[in-house]
Design a protein around this motif. Structure first.
Motif, PDB file in Angstrom:
ATOM      1  N   SER A  16       0.845  -1.200   0.000  1.00  0.00           N
ATOM      2  CA  SER A  16       0.000   0.000   0.000  1.00  0.00           C
ATOM      3  C   SER A  16       0.878   1.246   0.000  1.00  0.00           C
ATOM      4  N   TRP A  17       0.429   2.216  -0.775  1.00  0.00           N
ATOM      5  CA  TRP A  17       1.166   3.473  -0.879  1.00  0.00           C
ATOM      6  C   TRP A  17       1.021   4.285   0.405  1.00  0.00           C
ATOM      7  N   GLU A  75      -0.229  -1.261  -5.608  1.00  0.00           N
ATOM      8  CA  GLU A  75      -1.145  -1.707  -4.557  1.00  0.00           C
ATOM      9  C   GLU A  75      -2.080  -2.819  -5.020  1.00  0.00           C
ATOM     10  N   ASP A  76      -2.460  -2.791  -6.282  1.00  0.00           N
ATOM     11  CA  ASP A  76      -3.559  -3.637  -6.747  1.00  0.00           C
ATOM     12  C   ASP A  76      -3.152  -4.418  -7.990  1.00  0.00           C
ATOM     13  N   PRO A  77      -2.882  -5.725  -7.844  1.00  0.00           N
ATOM     14  CA  PRO A  77      -2.424  -6.520  -8.999  1.00  0.00           C
ATOM     15  C   PRO A  77      -3.475  -6.686 -10.095  1.00  0.00           C
ATOM     16  N   THR A  78      -4.758  -6.417  -9.809  1.00  0.00           N
ATOM     17  CA  THR A  78      -5.775  -6.541 -10.856  1.00  0.00           C
ATOM     18  C   THR A  78      -5.982  -5.218 -11.607  1.00  0.00           C
ATOM     19  N   GLY A  98      -9.446  -2.904 -15.164  1.00  0.00           N
ATOM     20  CA  GLY A  98      -9.756  -3.431 -13.841  1.00  0.00           C
ATOM     21  C   GLY A  98     -10.873  -4.442 -13.894  1.00  0.00           C
ATOM     22  N   MET A  99     -11.410  -4.758 -12.714  1.00  0.00           N
ATOM     23  CA  MET A  99     -12.390  -5.837 -12.573  1.00  0.00           C
ATOM     24  C   MET A  99     -13.823  -5.389 -12.807  1.00  0.00           C
ATOM     25  N   GLY A 100     -14.041  -4.092 -12.959  1.00  0.00           N
ATOM     26  CA  GLY A 100     -15.400  -3.607 -13.186  1.00  0.00           C
ATOM     27  C   GLY A 100     -15.424  -2.091 -13.164  1.00  0.00           C
ATOM     28  N   THR A 101     -16.588  -1.530 -13.474  1.00  0.00           N
ATOM     29  CA  THR A 101     -16.690  -0.069 -13.535  1.00  0.00           C
ATOM     30  C   THR A 101     -16.516   0.567 -12.161  1.00  0.00           C
ATOM     31  N   VAL A 116       7.157  -6.697  -4.923  1.00  0.00           N
ATOM     32  CA  VAL A 116       5.746  -6.413  -5.189  1.00  0.00           C
ATOM     33  C   VAL A 116       4.899  -7.542  -4.600  1.00  0.00           C
ATOM     34  N   THR A 117       3.579  -7.367  -4.672  1.00  0.00           N
ATOM     35  CA  THR A 117       2.650  -8.379  -4.173  1.00  0.00           C
ATOM     36  C   THR A 117       2.913  -9.726  -4.836  1.00  0.00           C
ATOM     37  N   GLY A 118       2.958 -10.785  -4.006  1.00  0.00           N
ATOM     38  CA  GLY A 118       3.186 -12.131  -4.511  1.00  0.00           C
ATOM     39  C   GLY A 118       4.630 -12.572  -4.452  1.00  0.00           C
TER      40      GLY A 118
END
Length: 706
Positions: free
Chosen positions: A333-334, A451-454, A468-471, A402-404
């Motif tokens: 997280s930033w 912050e967000d891998p998606t 991204g994953m949605g609107t 990074v994440t993962g």
């Protein structure tokens, strides 16, 4: 002063709270913290005053967006509690949390039962083998029905109990619903192991618990559920802890019953079920007790499995402080004072001032200090002396991680399996209102991607495209840019994130003999195929370097060029499930270079994909719950959108119908509003990514501007 974390691992619980949106996860979490003394005043989701929903976006919307890790104490146990989102757009937060926690509480709405996202989070927990308990919340709501909710869990989540385990009540409600119901209003719970009723004093927000005998009108129901509990437990009572006693018609020792519940919960042959209401402050302390009694400690979980990053041999690390250190970075997280990285320590001890090795990047990171973090950043960081196996700690300011990513000891390297995230399905072009903010926007977007891998970024034809994953996911990112980075941005209408896939396998032989006007040489034989893997694309080098001693650097350059090329298909969209195999290679020691092998790899890719890719579009699983009278119009509308109806189920009381269908995402951007119009505002809908399928020719022609 740093806090000493020399704790007994048997008394540590890394716990996740997961559910469908609006099932009451965050309210339940608030009560867990309040009763444990971790906070002195109850917050409310509607008021935006909860500990775990600290972000302004969460407070404004009344939903959880970011997973939050909050440590607290209960009954001599340390509980690291992770509250996760329920909205499908933020499924990455659930995914990364489930990857590192040991046990979970799955919260269900007592009125609505299993909902669309409930199934998603349950499947995610299955994938990671997470033992869990079920908490039937909102038992005070009009229409709440414990038996019906329990049956929906059984039929939809565990239809095959021998393989999938079975939900088994250990705490049941006394009554249900509120004063508007004709039934007995919900007022307390019954402990089926102790066969005692528990009532909670509303005057002090449920802190005072009164234990009493079971009301006469609830005795038969309690006895029936208790018999079901014993039937489930004795089916796997290999040590005969209670079976002989139960068969003799005697009362088993409650301690042995709890021991059996714990063993079978850890083995996932049962999922203990409890009931209560966060809003009415009922049934939360029994849930806390159950977390410590039945969910696993780090020692109860199997050794973590990884590979030797050089030899690729399997490596295991037990959750033991004496083992070599290894941990997984599951969240970044930033923060203006330095980015924060959350690490689950799987083995050994993470210490301040250590040099941690990142085997995936082959780099070392300086770990200056370790912290525990409260959900609210305003409350700051709590420095700790060390992070032993089983702990979740925070490190500030890692450079290349990074994440993962895995962190471990240099002398004992291990590479843990990374976290796999779903593919982004919606894209949107974005630009700053002022050209002077172009660099600032680029930096801010990189932070959000960290912050967000998606959340993905791409520059295409001079435009910055975020996916991204949605609107809602992209809308939250835009608000972050405006609020946290003080940027004024202009966003264009969202569009579908298409993918590409090879139509047919193809093997190519290519040769490069010049780069510009200079002599060069590289020859490659590469096969390209479709291959179902956890990763979108993969590259394998199967050149026998003993018989064909091509320098490793040349092969590595070709592999990287193939991998980078596969990220974008012939039409400009990422490739899916594409695999390249480097079958043969030749070089000339006089003129071969890494650049020549890069050029050969790119040429091989172009030949393999020319007129050989098909366009894929995201298909969503859409679940609509609607009153019976609107089924016809909603079915017709779904069909008009190209939807395939998978199921149509009537609710147990016959007043609602659940429609499950698969619909192309391109037809769904305004669907949430339109389904409300079709049902006079009475239908509810949810959707989640289902698959990618070939797009119709008309879609391809439209994209090509024909």
């Amino acid at each position: 002063m740093a806090k000493n974390t020399g704790v007994d691992l048997t008394r540590v619980r890394n716990l996740g709270v997961i559910a469908h949106i609006d099932a009451g996860k965050t309210t339940t979490t608030e009560h867990l913290l309040y009763y444990a003394g971790a906070k002195h005043k109850l917050g409310g989701v509607d008021e935006g005053t909860t500990d775990t929903d600290y972000d302004p976006e969460e407070q404004a919307r009344g939903i959880t967006i970011y997973s939050a890790c909050v440590p607290f104490e209960w009954a001599g146990h340390t509980i690291n509690l992770i509250d996760t989102p329920g909205h499908v757009d933020f499924t990455a937060e659930v995914e990364r949390s489930l990857r590192v926690l040991d046990g979970a509480v799955v919260v269900f709405d007592g009125q609505k039962g299993v909902e669309a996202q409930s199934e998603t989070v349950w499947r995610q927990a299955n994938r990671y083998g997470v033992p869990r308990m079920v908490f039937v919340n909102k038992m005070d709501v009009v229409g709440a029905n414990f038996a019906r909710t329990l049956e929906s869990v059984r039929s939809r989540l565990t239809p095959n109990p021998e393989e999938q385990g079975r939900p088994v009540p250990i705490i049941i409600p006394i009554g249900s619903g509120g004063a508007a119901d004709s039934r007995t209003p919900f007022g307390g719970v019954i402990d089926l192991i102790e066969m005692k009723a528990k009532f909670f004093d509303a005057g002090d927000f449920g802190k005072t618990v009164r234990i009493a005998g079971i009301p006469e009108e609830n005795l038969d129901e309690a006895q029936t559920y208790r018999e079901q509990l014993f039937d489930a437990l004795t089916a796997h009572d290999d040590k005969d802890l209670i079976t002989s006693v139960v068969l003799d018609g005697k009362e088993p020792d409650p301690a042995k019953v709890r021991q059996l519940v714990r063993e079978q919960c850890l083995a996932r042959t049962i999922y203990p079920v409890l009931a209560g209401s966060g809003r009415e402050h009922i049934g939360i302390q029994p849930l806390l007790d159950a977390v410590t009694l039945y969910l696993p400690s780090p020692l109860d979980r199997p050794a973590v499995v990884g590979t030797d990053p050089k030899g690729k041999k399997e490596q295991k690390r037990k959750p033991d402080p004496k083992e070599p250190f290894c941990g997984l970075v599951f969240k970044a997280s930033w923060h203006p004072n330095g980015n924060r990285f959350f690490i689950r320590v799987y083995s050994g001890v993470m210490k301040p001032n250590m040099r941690a090795y990142n085997p995936g990047k082959d780099t070392k990171e300086n770990v200056a200090k370790l912290f525990h973090v409260h959900a609210d950043p305003a409350r700051g960081l709590e420095e700790v002396e060390n992070g032993p196996a089983g702990d979740i700690v925070c490190v500030v300011g890692l450079k290349d991680t990074v994440t993962g990513d895995t962190l471990c000891e240099t002398a004992h390297p291990i590479l843990l399996e990374t976290i796999t995230f779903a593919e982004a399905v919606v894209s949107q072009s974005i630009e700053p209102e002022s050209g002077a903010d172009k660099d600032k926007l680029a930096h801010a977007l990189e932070v959000l991607q960290l912050e967000d891998p998606t959340f993905k970024l791409k520059v295409s034809e001079g435009q910055t495209v975020m996916s991204g994953m949605g609107t809602l996911h992209l809308e939250v990112k835009r608000h972050r840019l405006e609020r946290d980075f003080r940027l004024k941005v202009r966003a264009y209408p969202p569009r579908v994130s298409f993918r590409e896939m090879l139509k047919a396998p193809r093997t190519v032989d290519v040769k490069v003999e010049k780069l510009g006007d200079k002599p060069a040489f590289a020859e490659l034989k590469v096969s390209f195929t479709n291959f179902k893997t956890d990763k979108p694309v993969s590259v394998f080098n199967v050149v026998n370097t003993d018989a064909n001693p091509v320098p490793v650097a040349f092969l590595a350059a070709a592999e990287k060029a193939l991998f980078d090329s596969l990220q974008t298909g012939e039409l400009g969209y990422p490739m899916m499930n594409a695999q390249a195999r480097l079958l043969d290679a030749k070089f000339d020691p006089q003129v071969s270079t890494e650049d020549a092998f890069v050029a050969a790899a790119i040429r091989a890719y172009r030949e393999a994909t020319q007129d050989n890719v098909q366009l894929l579009e995201p298909i969503m699983k859409v679940t609509v719950t609607t009153p019976n009278q609107f089924v016809g119009s909603i079915l017709g509308d779904l069909t008009r959108r190209g939807g395939q109806i998978d199921a149509q189920e009537m609710s147990p009381n016959g007043d609602m119908v659940e429609l499950i269908s698969r619909v192309p995402l391109r037809e769904l951007f305004t669907y949430a509003n339109e389904v409300r119009s079709l049902s006079q505002g009475r239908a509810a809908m949810g959707m989640e990514p289902h698959s990618y399928e070939p797009a119709p020719d008309s879609v391809l022609r439209q994209l090509m501007g024909e």
